[in-house]
Design a protein around this motif. Structure first.
Motif, PDB file in Angstrom:
ATOM      1  N   GLU A   1       1.011  -1.330  -0.024  1.00  0.00           N
ATOM      2  CA  GLU A   1       0.042  -0.046  -0.054  1.00  0.00           C
ATOM      3  C   GLU A   1       0.969   1.430  -0.122  1.00  0.00           C
ATOM      4  O   GLU A   1       0.462   2.116  -0.792  1.00  0.00           O
ATOM      5  CB  GLU A   1      -0.824  -0.176   1.266  1.00  0.00           C
ATOM      6  CG  GLU A   1      -2.108  -1.101   1.196  1.00  0.00           C
ATOM      7  CD  GLU A   1      -2.702  -1.369   2.414  1.00  0.00           C
ATOM      8  OE1 GLU A   1      -3.882  -1.708   2.379  1.00  0.00           O
ATOM      9  OE2 GLU A   1      -2.131  -0.984   3.716  1.00  0.00           O
ATOM     10  N   TRP A   2       2.130   1.232   0.492  1.00  0.00           N
ATOM     11  CA  TRP A   2       3.075   2.496   0.855  1.00  0.00           C
ATOM     12  C   TRP A   2       3.616   2.658  -0.667  1.00  0.00           C
ATOM     13  O   TRP A   2       3.745   3.709  -1.039  1.00  0.00           O
ATOM     14  CB  TRP A   2       3.907   2.131   1.930  1.00  0.00           C
ATOM     15  CG  TRP A   2       5.236   2.768   1.742  1.00  0.00           C
ATOM     16  CD1 TRP A   2       6.514   2.407   1.535  1.00  0.00           C
ATOM     17  CD2 TRP A   2       5.471   4.269   1.780  1.00  0.00           C
ATOM     18  NE1 TRP A   2       7.601   3.317   1.098  1.00  0.00           N
ATOM     19  CE2 TRP A   2       7.019   4.586   1.310  1.00  0.00           C
ATOM     20  CE3 TRP A   2       4.384   5.297   1.631  1.00  0.00           C
ATOM     21  CZ2 TRP A   2       7.245   5.937   1.375  1.00  0.00           C
ATOM     22  CZ3 TRP A   2       5.078   6.628   1.802  1.00  0.00           C
ATOM     23  CH2 TRP A   2       6.442   6.830   1.321  1.00  0.00           C
ATOM     24  N   LYS A   3       3.793   1.552  -1.303  1.00  0.00           N
ATOM     25  CA  LYS A   3       4.473   1.570  -2.638  1.00  0.00           C
ATOM     26  C   LYS A   3       3.596   2.352  -3.606  1.00  0.00           C
ATOM     27  O   LYS A   3       3.820   3.216  -4.513  1.00  0.00           O
ATOM     28  CB  LYS A   3       5.077   0.333  -3.090  1.00  0.00           C
ATOM     29  CG  LYS A   3       6.326  -0.349  -2.389  1.00  0.00           C
ATOM     30  CD  LYS A   3       6.709  -1.608  -3.130  1.00  0.00           C
ATOM     31  CE  LYS A   3       7.974  -2.086  -2.730  1.00  0.00           C
ATOM     32  NZ  LYS A   3       8.271  -3.515  -3.245  1.00  0.00           N
ATOM     33  N   MET A   4       2.349   1.910  -3.571  1.00  0.00           N
ATOM     34  CA  MET A   4       1.373   2.727  -4.395  1.00  0.00           C
ATOM     35  C   MET A   4       0.948   3.934  -4.134  1.00  0.00           C
ATOM     36  O   MET A   4       0.757   4.747  -5.048  1.00  0.00           O
ATOM     37  CB  MET A   4       0.068   1.836  -4.106  1.00  0.00           C
ATOM     38  CG  MET A   4       0.192   0.493  -4.449  1.00  0.00           C
ATOM     39  SD  MET A   4       0.378   0.121  -6.440  1.00  0.00           S
ATOM     40  CE  MET A   4      -1.181   0.889  -7.195  1.00  0.00           C
ATOM     41  N   LEU A   5       1.099   4.276  -2.603  1.00  0.00           N
ATOM     42  CA  LEU A   5       0.951   5.601  -2.470  1.00  0.00           C
ATOM     43  C   LEU A   5       1.975   6.402  -2.867  1.00  0.00           C
ATOM     44  O   LEU A   5       1.849   7.546  -3.272  1.00  0.00           O
ATOM     45  CB  LEU A   5       0.644   5.896  -0.770  1.00  0.00           C
ATOM     46  CG  LEU A   5       0.472   7.236  -0.288  1.00  0.00           C
ATOM     47  CD1 LEU A   5      -0.709   8.185  -0.857  1.00  0.00           C
ATOM     48  CD2 LEU A   5       0.726   7.227   1.318  1.00  0.00           C
ATOM     49  N   ARG A   6       3.306   6.102  -2.692  1.00  0.00           N
ATOM     50  CA  ARG A   6       4.394   6.608  -2.940  1.00  0.00           C
ATOM     51  C   ARG A   6       4.421   7.128  -4.615  1.00  0.00           C
ATOM     52  O   ARG A   6       5.112   8.163  -4.952  1.00  0.00           O
ATOM     53  CB  ARG A   6       5.636   5.766  -2.725  1.00  0.00           C
ATOM     54  CG  ARG A   6       7.028   6.342  -3.042  1.00  0.00           C
ATOM     55  CD  ARG A   6       7.423   7.595  -2.480  1.00  0.00           C
ATOM     56  NE  ARG A   6       8.707   8.312  -2.976  1.00  0.00           N
ATOM     57  CZ  ARG A   6       8.567   9.113  -3.916  1.00  0.00           C
ATOM     58  NH1 ARG A   6       7.449   9.457  -4.660  1.00  0.00           N
ATOM     59  NH2 ARG A   6       9.932   9.590  -4.285  1.00  0.00           N
ATOM     60  N   ARG A   7       3.747   6.196  -5.307  1.00  0.00           N
ATOM     61  CA  ARG A   7       3.691   6.609  -6.932  1.00  0.00           C
ATOM     62  C   ARG A   7       2.856   8.010  -7.084  1.00  0.00           C
ATOM     63  O   ARG A   7       2.814   8.492  -8.183  1.00  0.00           O
ATOM     64  CB  ARG A   7       3.265   5.636  -7.430  1.00  0.00           C
ATOM     65  CG  ARG A   7       4.173   4.042  -7.513  1.00  0.00           C
ATOM     66  CD  ARG A   7       3.610   3.146  -8.373  1.00  0.00           C
ATOM     67  NE  ARG A   7       4.439   2.158  -8.304  1.00  0.00           N
ATOM     68  CZ  ARG A   7       4.503   0.993  -9.072  1.00  0.00           C
ATOM     69  NH1 ARG A   7       3.423   0.759  -9.823  1.00  0.00           N
ATOM     70  NH2 ARG A   7       5.103  -0.254  -8.932  1.00  0.00           N
ATOM     71  N   GLU A   8       2.032   8.082  -6.161  1.00  0.00           N
ATOM     72  CA  GLU A   8       1.127   9.565  -5.985  1.00  0.00           C
ATOM     73  C   GLU A   8       1.996  10.602  -5.663  1.00  0.00           C
ATOM     74  O   GLU A   8       1.231  11.770  -5.502  1.00  0.00           O
ATOM     75  CB  GLU A   8      -0.235   9.182  -5.300  1.00  0.00           C
ATOM     76  CG  GLU A   8      -0.825   8.058  -5.769  1.00  0.00           C
ATOM     77  CD  GLU A   8      -2.393   7.839  -4.906  1.00  0.00           C
ATOM     78  OE1 GLU A   8      -2.511   8.508  -4.045  1.00  0.00           O
ATOM     79  OE2 GLU A   8      -2.813   6.722  -5.141  1.00  0.00           O
ATOM     80  N   MET A   9       3.022  10.617  -5.134  1.00  0.00           N
ATOM     81  CA  MET A   9       3.789  11.690  -4.625  1.00  0.00           C
ATOM     82  C   MET A   9       5.134  11.971  -5.608  1.00  0.00           C
ATOM     83  O   MET A   9       5.417  11.361  -6.164  1.00  0.00           O
ATOM     84  CB  MET A   9       4.716  11.326  -3.273  1.00  0.00           C
ATOM     85  CG  MET A   9       3.556  10.719  -2.122  1.00  0.00           C
ATOM     86  SD  MET A   9       4.710  10.424  -0.649  1.00  0.00           S
ATOM     87  CE  MET A   9       3.530   9.714   0.060  1.00  0.00           C
TER      88      MET A   9
END
Length: 251
Positions: free
Chosen positions: A72-80
């Motif tokens: 989930e963190w990796k997916m969020l990181r792509r939104e940053m």
């Protein structure tokens, strides 16, 4: 939108952040300000996931960063998207290759599509003509603009800027401020800027969080600062004669 709720952060027995509650709005330039050692850098690192809070929540449109698993963190990181204090460009890569780097890492688009996207981002910061140059062949201000282009390459929902005007002259700083603000509005991003630059505060401070000794001391916008009765905030903001005269002129 990013929301911080009851955030605490300690290092061993030293409590650095104490019950921080704040909302960072999308489509606006949200600034974190405070004296050196106030905790604003630690707060930024907690928000982006570089530090794990001792307790509390960091909500990205309702999703709690603190409780996310690795995927989930990796997916969020792509939104940053991130703009670092030193621009942090790769010296061995051209300007175009620097902007393409996150696309090469995360995008499934073809090479031609990645080039097109990188060129679009460079054109957005008025640097398309410099795409074949290397970082040491362009000015510090241009390097920051390349960093902005790279930060928006993946079309992020959230943009983080750590002292983006560090080392720049006032005129170039104004250009960077306006560019970050315009891109924030254009792409409706949630932008958080950690800054010492009072010109940025007065220029693009649409939502300003003032941290004092690890606590939220004040929050408002650039217009509300002019009429603030908070003594600690006034002491910090209007320390220079220039800003004190501006405040007196607006009374």
């Amino acid at each position: 939108m990013i929301e911080v709720k009851s955030l605490y952060k300690s290092f061993e027995d030293k409590e650095v952040l104490k019950d921080i509650n704040s909302v960072f709005e999308n489509g606006k330039t949200n600034l974190i300000i405070g004296q050196s050692g106030s905790g604003k850098t630690v707060l930024m690192k907690c928000i982006v996931g570089l530090f794990r809070p001792t307790s509390g929540e960091v909500l990205y449109d309702g999703r709690d960063l603190v409780t996310m698993n690795k995927q989930e963190w990796k997916m969020l990181r792509r939104e940053m998207g991130m703009i670092f204090q030193s621009a942090a460009l790769f010296d061995s890569m051209t300007v175009l290759e620097n902007v393409m780097f996150p696309l090469d890492m995360f995008s499934k688009d073809s090479y031609a599509e990645r080039v097109k996207r990188a060129q679009f981002c460079l054109d957005r910061v008025n640097l398309l003509e410099a795409q074949k140059k290397f970082p040491d062949e362009i000015s510090g201000g241009m390097q920051k603009r390349v960093a902005i282009a790279r930060a928006i390459a993946l079309n992020p929902k959230y943009l983080f800027c750590d002292e983006p005007n560090s080392g720049l002259d006032p005129k170039t700083s104004l250009v960077i401020d306006e560019l970050i603000h315009d891109i924030t509005v254009e792409f409706n991003m949630t932008t958080i800027i950690n800054t010492h630059d009072m010109n940025s505060v007065m220029g693009i401070g649409e939502n300003i969080l003032y941290i004092y000794e690890g606590r939220k001391e004040w929050q408002g916008n650039k217009d509300e600062i002019m009429n603030s009765t908070n003594e600690r905030l006034n002491s910090f903001i209007f320390a220079s004669d220039l800003f004190r005269k501006v405040k007196e002129a607006n009374k």
